[in-house]
Design a protein around this motif. Structure first.
Motif, mmCIF file in Angstrom:
data_model
loop_
_atom_site.group_PDB
_atom_site.id
_atom_site.type_symbol
_atom_site.label_atom_id
_atom_site.label_comp_id
_atom_site.label_asym_id
_atom_site.label_seq_id
_atom_site.Cartn_x
_atom_site.Cartn_y
_atom_site.Cartn_z
ATOM 1 N N LYS A 152 2.922 6.161 -2.711
ATOM 2 C CA LYS A 152 4.075 6.923 -3.197
ATOM 3 C C LYS A 152 3.921 7.232 -4.690
ATOM 4 N N HIS A 153 3.496 6.237 -5.455
ATOM 5 C CA HIS A 153 3.299 6.429 -6.891
ATOM 6 C C HIS A 153 2.157 7.398 -7.174
ATOM 7 N N GLU A 154 1.051 7.241 -6.462
ATOM 8 C CA GLU A 154 -0.074 8.151 -6.671
ATOM 9 C C GLU A 154 0.338 9.596 -6.380
ATOM 10 N N LYS A 155 1.141 9.792 -5.370
ATOM 11 C CA LYS A 155 1.609 11.144 -5.045
ATOM 12 C C LYS A 155 2.467 11.688 -6.191
ATOM 13 N N PHE A 156 3.356 10.856 -6.728
ATOM 14 C CA PHE A 156 4.212 11.258 -7.845
ATOM 15 C C PHE A 156 3.370 11.583 -9.081
ATOM 16 N N TRP A 157 2.370 10.721 -9.367
ATOM 17 C CA TRP A 157 1.527 10.930 -10.542
ATOM 18 C C TRP A 157 0.496 12.030 -10.327
ATOM 19 N N ARG A 158 0.276 12.433 -9.069
ATOM 20 C CA ARG A 158 -0.766 13.394 -8.705
ATOM 21 C C ARG A 158 -2.146 12.889 -9.115
ATOM 22 N N LEU A 159 -2.341 11.579 -8.898
ATOM 23 C CA LEU A 159 -3.592 10.921 -9.239
ATOM 24 C C LEU A 159 -4.006 9.977 -8.123
ATOM 25 N N THR A 160 -5.293 9.733 -8.015
ATOM 26 C CA THR A 160 -5.799 8.689 -7.135
ATOM 27 C C THR A 160 -6.418 7.641 -8.032
ATOM 28 N N LEU A 161 -5.872 6.431 -7.976
ATOM 29 C CA LEU A 161 -6.366 5.358 -8.831
ATOM 30 C C LEU A 161 -7.708 4.842 -8.324
ATOM 31 N N LEU A 162 -8.523 4.413 -9.245
ATOM 32 C CA LEU A 162 -9.816 3.831 -8.901
ATOM 33 C C LEU A 162 -9.610 2.541 -8.125
ATOM 34 N N GLU B 7 0.840 -1.208 0.000
ATOM 35 C CA GLU B 7 0.000 0.000 0.000
ATOM 36 C C GLU B 7 0.871 1.253 0.000
ATOM 37 N N GLY B 8 1.964 1.200 0.758
ATOM 38 C CA GLY B 8 2.867 2.345 0.822
ATOM 39 C C GLY B 8 3.463 2.692 -0.529
ATOM 40 N N LEU B 9 3.822 1.676 -1.314
ATOM 41 C CA LEU B 9 4.399 1.906 -2.635
ATOM 42 C C LEU B 9 3.372 2.521 -3.578
ATOM 43 N N VAL C 184 6.625 -1.971 -9.463
ATOM 44 C CA VAL C 184 7.653 -2.672 -8.695
ATOM 45 C C VAL C 184 8.460 -1.659 -7.895
ATOM 46 N N ASP C 185 9.077 -2.128 -6.817
ATOM 47 C CA ASP C 185 9.827 -1.210 -5.964
ATOM 48 C C ASP C 185 11.221 -0.910 -6.502
ATOM 49 N N ASP C 186 11.790 -1.801 -7.321
ATOM 50 C CA ASP C 186 13.125 -1.590 -7.878
ATOM 51 C C ASP C 186 13.163 -2.188 -9.281
ATOM 52 N N ILE C 187 13.088 -1.343 -10.303
ATOM 53 C CA ILE C 187 12.984 -1.830 -11.684
ATOM 54 C C ILE C 187 14.179 -2.667 -12.121
ATOM 55 N N GLU C 188 15.331 -2.452 -11.506
ATOM 56 C CA GLU C 188 16.531 -3.197 -11.904
ATOM 57 C C GLU C 188 16.521 -4.627 -11.392
ATOM 58 N N THR C 189 15.693 -4.925 -10.401
ATOM 59 C CA THR C 189 15.611 -6.260 -9.811
ATOM 60 C C THR C 189 14.763 -7.196 -10.670
ATOM 61 N N TYR C 190 13.885 -6.647 -11.489
ATOM 62 C CA TYR C 190 12.923 -7.438 -12.239
ATOM 63 C C TYR C 190 13.283 -7.494 -13.719
ATOM 64 N N SER C 191 13.157 -8.682 -14.303
ATOM 65 C CA SER C 191 13.456 -8.831 -15.728
ATOM 66 C C SER C 191 12.469 -8.049 -16.594
ATOM 67 N N PHE D 53 -9.415 -0.564 -10.329
ATOM 68 C CA PHE D 53 -8.123 -0.793 -10.977
ATOM 69 C C PHE D 53 -7.085 -1.244 -9.946
ATOM 70 N N LEU D 54 -7.091 -0.619 -8.770
ATOM 71 C CA LEU D 54 -6.153 -1.022 -7.711
ATOM 72 C C LEU D 54 -6.359 -2.487 -7.323
ATOM 73 N N ASN D 55 -7.605 -2.889 -7.170
ATOM 74 C CA ASN D 55 -7.890 -4.283 -6.831
ATOM 75 C C ASN D 55 -7.399 -5.217 -7.926
ATOM 76 N N PHE D 56 -7.592 -4.817 -9.183
ATOM 77 C CA PHE D 56 -7.136 -5.640 -10.302
ATOM 78 C C PHE D 56 -5.615 -5.775 -10.294
ATOM 79 N N ILE D 57 -4.919 -4.651 -10.197
ATOM 80 C CA ILE D 57 -3.456 -4.690 -10.291
ATOM 81 C C ILE D 57 -2.812 -5.307 -9.045
ATOM 82 N N LYS D 58 -3.483 -5.213 -7.906
ATOM 83 C CA LYS D 58 -2.956 -5.851 -6.696
ATOM 84 C C LYS D 58 -2.863 -7.362 -6.877
ATOM 85 N N GLU D 59 -3.796 -7.941 -7.608
ATOM 86 C CA GLU D 59 -3.807 -9.387 -7.835
ATOM 87 C C GLU D 59 -3.122 -9.774 -9.143
#
Length: 131
Positions: free
Chosen positions: A26-36, A21-23, A72-79, A39-45
């Motif tokens: 953080k992203h919503e603050k950066f994007w200046r958006l609140t996701l629906l 939830e914290g991540l 993701v929290d660190d893009i370099e960690t994920y392929s 959509f959040l429920n979909f992407i969480k799963e």
């Protein structure tokens, strides 16, 4: 909803570990958006999941979703770090998107499905960013 279609998910392609939830805050603050929540429920799963050849029509053109973007929290960690929403946003957003148009899925042809918050911050529409 009339015309709503279920997407067939390839479960073995979900990007794990799933984000916190914290991540997302953080992203919503950066994007200046609140996701629906939907959509959040979909992407969480289904973070970064591939789909089974799901085609849809938009503006008299047919598009095939390749995969949904991930958080993701660190893009370099994920392929598949190049499919992180922030990475795609920074690649295509320069002067084109602003914080009101958020990419959420990639298409087979290199275009992106986006949530468009320009008209309504509470109920975004879906649009295509064409390369």
């Amino acid at each position: 909803m009339k015309g709503e279609k279920k997407v067939k998910i390839k479960r073995d392609t979900v990007v794990k570990p799933l984000f916190s939830e914290g991540l997302i805050k953080k992203h919503e603050k950066f994007w200046r958006l609140t996701l629906l929540n939907s959509f959040l429920n979909f992407i969480k799963e289904n973070n970064g999941v591939k789909v089974e050849e799901e085609a849809f029509e938009c503006n008299n053109s047919c598009y095939v979703i390749e995969r949904f973007l991930c958080i993701v929290d660190d893009i370099e960690t994920y392929s598949i770090g190049n499919y992180d929403i922030d990475v795609v946003f920074s690649q295509i957003g320069e002067g084109l998107l602003g914080a009101e148009l958020l990419p959420i899925a990639s298409t087979f042809t290199g275009d992106f499905v986006c949530l468009d918050f320009r008209t309504d911050q509470n109920t975004p529409s879906v649009c295509i960013w064409s390369h």
